[in-house]
Design an enzyme around this catalytic site. Structure first.
Site, PDB file in Angstrom:
ATOM      1  N   ILE A  39       8.614  -6.997  18.146  1.00  0.00           N
ATOM      2  CA  ILE A  39       9.602  -6.170  18.938  1.00  0.00           C
ATOM      3  C   ILE A  39       9.666  -4.826  18.259  1.00  0.00           C
ATOM      4  O   ILE A  39       9.757  -4.594  17.132  1.00  0.00           O
ATOM      5  CB  ILE A  39      10.862  -6.733  19.195  1.00  0.00           C
ATOM      6  N   SER A  91      16.332 -17.619   5.849  1.00  0.00           N
ATOM      7  CA  SER A  91      17.634 -17.578   6.523  1.00  0.00           C
ATOM      8  C   SER A  91      17.550 -17.855   7.968  1.00  0.00           C
ATOM      9  O   SER A  91      18.484 -18.473   8.618  1.00  0.00           O
ATOM     10  CB  SER A  91      18.122 -16.409   6.277  1.00  0.00           C
ATOM     11  N   TYR A 105      14.268 -13.847   3.972  1.00  0.00           N
ATOM     12  CA  TYR A 105      14.656 -13.704   5.658  1.00  0.00           C
ATOM     13  C   TYR A 105      13.983 -14.850   6.510  1.00  0.00           C
ATOM     14  O   TYR A 105      14.738 -15.408   7.125  1.00  0.00           O
ATOM     15  CB  TYR A 105      13.982 -12.327   5.808  1.00  0.00           C
TER      16      TYR A 105
END
Length: 264
Positions: free
Chosen positions: A194, A164, A161
């Protein structure tokens, strides 16, 4: 030099915006803010029911909402989507969609790895390519949503992740340099801490595990100088500003929205 009124600078009246990952979280929040500012919306997501619900919720805020159920890992679907617009292409592109399934490097196979890259990086590239090709004489605004973890990884099991999203930062800077002369303004936001539907689900899972894993969440909260988690709308407000003439001189910027995490 003229000084337009603030209300005019913050308006998206007459603009068309395409937002990926719009069915929940940050994408949904961006869609709401853009609708309130007067933009016509093209909302993209894989989850049809959630997407339809968002469109219904926002129907009172804008006269034009279209939804597109799309698998962004399929390049041909992206090409077909942009072809369907004809000459009525969006002025604003927000590449928000992303997936972050956890898995260690040693456990990962090629299928798992490729899927994350296809959604998080490849789709962003193809979306940008389509917009630039179709608006090369008119320009436009591109806002890519990354993550602070692409600069400062925090949690284990997310190397794919992080990689990317680091690519999204590099792509943002390259496009900003290459296509400014064609009237494109390209920036990226890096959210961090968040509280979305996805992070809430992770938090619930952590609460069900051993106390040792709770330290991960505690340490992260300790790293936030602002002293609390952020809300999707706090990212959406920045995405709104970047889409308007209020930030007409902001270009090629990588902007953290992270409660001060990177500075801690």
């Amino acid at each position: 030099m003229t000084h337009p009124p603030l209300e005019q600078l913050l308006s998206l009246e007459g603009k068309k915006a395409l937002i990926t990952g719009a069915a929940a979280g940050i994408g949904k929040a961006i869609a709401r803010r853009y609708a309130e500012a007067g933009a016509a919306l093209q909302l993209v997501d894989l989850h049809a029911e959630k997407l339809a619900k968002v469109a219904a919720e926002l129907s009172d805020h804008t006269r034009s909402i279209q939804t597109h159920v799309l698998d962004l890992s399929d390049k041909s679907s992206i090409t077909k989507l942009w072809a369907s617009f004809g000459d009525n292409t969006p002025d604003i592109l927000v590449n928000n969609a992303g997936i972050y399934p956890e898995k260690s490097v040693l456990e990962m196979d090629e299928v798992f790895y490729r899927k994350v890259m296809e959604v998080n990086l490849d789709a962003v590239f193809w979306m940008c390519q389509e917009m630039i090709a179709r608006r090369i004489k008119r320009g436009g605004i591109i806002i890519n949503i990354g993550t602070i973890e692409s600069i400062l990884p925090f949690k284990d099991g997310l190397a794919h992740y992080v990689m990317s999203k680091a690519g999204v930062i590099a792509l943002t800077r390259a496009l900003a340099k290459e296509y400014a002369k064609h009237g494109f303004r390209v920036n990226a936001l890096l959210p961090g801490g968040i509280m979305t539907e996805g992070t809430r689900a992770v938090a619930r899972q952590i609460l069900q595990l051993k106390l040792g894993l709770l330290k991960v969440g505690y340490d992260f909260q300790q790293r936030l100088p602002i002293g609390r988690a952020g809300q999707p709308d706090e990212v959406a407000r920045m995405a709104l500003v970047l889409a308007t003439d209020l930030t007409s001189y902001v270009h090629g910027s990588i902007i953290p929205v992270d409660g001060g995490f990177l500075s801690a």
